[in-house]
Design a protein around this motif. Structure first.
Motif, mmCIF file in Angstrom:
data_model
loop_
_atom_site.group_PDB
_atom_site.id
_atom_site.type_symbol
_atom_site.label_atom_id
_atom_site.label_comp_id
_atom_site.label_asym_id
_atom_site.label_seq_id
_atom_site.Cartn_x
_atom_site.Cartn_y
_atom_site.Cartn_z
ATOM 1 N N THR A 84 0.860 -1.191 0.000
ATOM 2 C CA THR A 84 0.000 0.000 0.000
ATOM 3 C C THR A 84 0.894 1.237 0.000
ATOM 4 O OG1 THR A 84 -0.186 -0.345 2.389
ATOM 5 C CG2 THR A 84 -2.075 -0.947 1.059
ATOM 6 N N PRO A 85 0.389 2.353 -0.538
ATOM 7 C CA PRO A 85 1.219 3.556 -0.686
ATOM 8 C C PRO A 85 1.821 4.035 0.632
ATOM 9 C CG PRO A 85 -0.850 3.802 -1.871
ATOM 10 C CD PRO A 85 -0.956 2.536 -1.088
ATOM 11 N N CYS A 86 3.014 4.609 0.554
ATOM 12 C CA CYS A 86 3.678 5.171 1.737
ATOM 13 C C CYS A 86 2.930 6.412 2.214
ATOM 14 C CB CYS A 86 5.132 5.508 1.413
ATOM 15 S SG CYS A 86 5.339 7.026 0.457
ATOM 16 N N ARG A 90 0.234 8.866 0.253
ATOM 17 C CA ARG A 90 -1.149 8.968 0.727
ATOM 18 C C ARG A 90 -1.567 10.431 0.806
ATOM 19 N NH1 ARG A 90 -1.649 3.978 5.174
ATOM 20 N NH2 ARG A 90 -0.345 2.598 3.930
ATOM 21 N N GLN A 91 -0.647 11.274 1.308
ATOM 22 C CA GLN A 91 -0.971 12.700 1.418
ATOM 23 C C GLN A 91 -1.165 13.326 0.041
ATOM 24 O OE1 GLN A 91 -1.109 14.237 4.664
ATOM 25 N NE2 GLN A 91 -2.079 15.937 3.600
ATOM 26 N N PRO A 98 -9.492 11.896 -2.212
ATOM 27 C CA PRO A 98 -9.604 11.183 -0.933
ATOM 28 C C PRO A 98 -10.540 9.967 -0.993
ATOM 29 C CG PRO A 98 -10.608 13.377 -0.827
ATOM 30 C CD PRO A 98 -9.866 13.314 -2.107
ATOM 31 N N GLU A 99 -11.522 10.018 -1.868
ATOM 32 C CA GLU A 99 -12.498 8.913 -1.931
ATOM 33 C C GLU A 99 -12.050 7.788 -2.861
ATOM 34 O OE1 GLU A 99 -15.188 8.795 -0.068
ATOM 35 O OE2 GLU A 99 -14.772 10.779 0.788
ATOM 36 N N ILE A 117 -8.922 7.812 1.913
ATOM 37 C CA ILE A 117 -9.320 8.432 3.184
ATOM 38 C C ILE A 117 -9.258 7.433 4.346
ATOM 39 C CG2 ILE A 117 -11.812 8.020 2.918
ATOM 40 C CD1 ILE A 117 -10.160 11.221 4.317
ATOM 41 N N ASP A 118 -9.378 6.154 4.036
ATOM 42 C CA ASP A 118 -9.266 5.150 5.101
ATOM 43 C C ASP A 118 -7.808 4.825 5.410
ATOM 44 O OD1 ASP A 118 -12.032 4.947 5.439
ATOM 45 O OD2 ASP A 118 -12.180 3.609 3.714
#
Ligand code: THU
Length: 131
Positions: A84-86, A90-91, A98-99, A117-118
């Protein structure tokens, strides 16, 4: 969301990764609202901190082509667990989508999906929010 095509694109671009230090090539593919797909791979640097992850590469390619509205993303690496992305990615992803749902896959088709967002709650809370 059917992720098969995005995963195939991410798998293909992963082969173009520049990862001589980690030996961990990663590919990412992002689907824009227009239907276009943009891809990115990790690009490492001898000054390790300058490394650009596959996910941010894909976002930059999309923005440069005029796409800012995103529907889905796939990330592929040869890992036991889907990557999963670092936090930094994510930012960056939260800035635009975000969705958006991200599907991570390894080369054995083990998959993990989550919304940005999760993965990163409250990504913009309070920033530049002067009283
Ligand atoms: N990397 C990515 O490109 N995306 C991820 O989601 C995880 C990590 C890259 C950065 C670095 O080049 C290598 O993988 C090892 O961390």
């Amino acid at each position: 969301m059917q992720f098969d095509e995005l995963i195939a694109e991410a798998k293909a671009v992963r082969l173009r990764a520049y990862a001589p230090y980690s030996h961990f090539p990663v590919g990412a593919a992002i689907l824009g609202r227009s239907g276009r797909i943009f891809t990115g791979c990790n690009v490492e640097n001898l000054s390790f901190g300058l490394t650009i992850c596959a996910e941010r590469g894909a976002v930059c390619a999309a923005l440069a082509a005029g796409e800012r509205d995103f529907v889905a993303m796939a990330v592929v690496a040869d890992s036991r667990e889907p990557v999963t992305p670092c936090g930094a990615c994510r930012q960056v992803l939260a800035e635009f989508a975000p969705e958006m749902e991200i599907c991570s896959a390894n080369l054995h088709e083990v998959r993990f999906s989550a919304r940005v967002i999760d993965l990163l709650p409250r990504p913009k809370a309070g920033i530049l929010d002067n009283p």
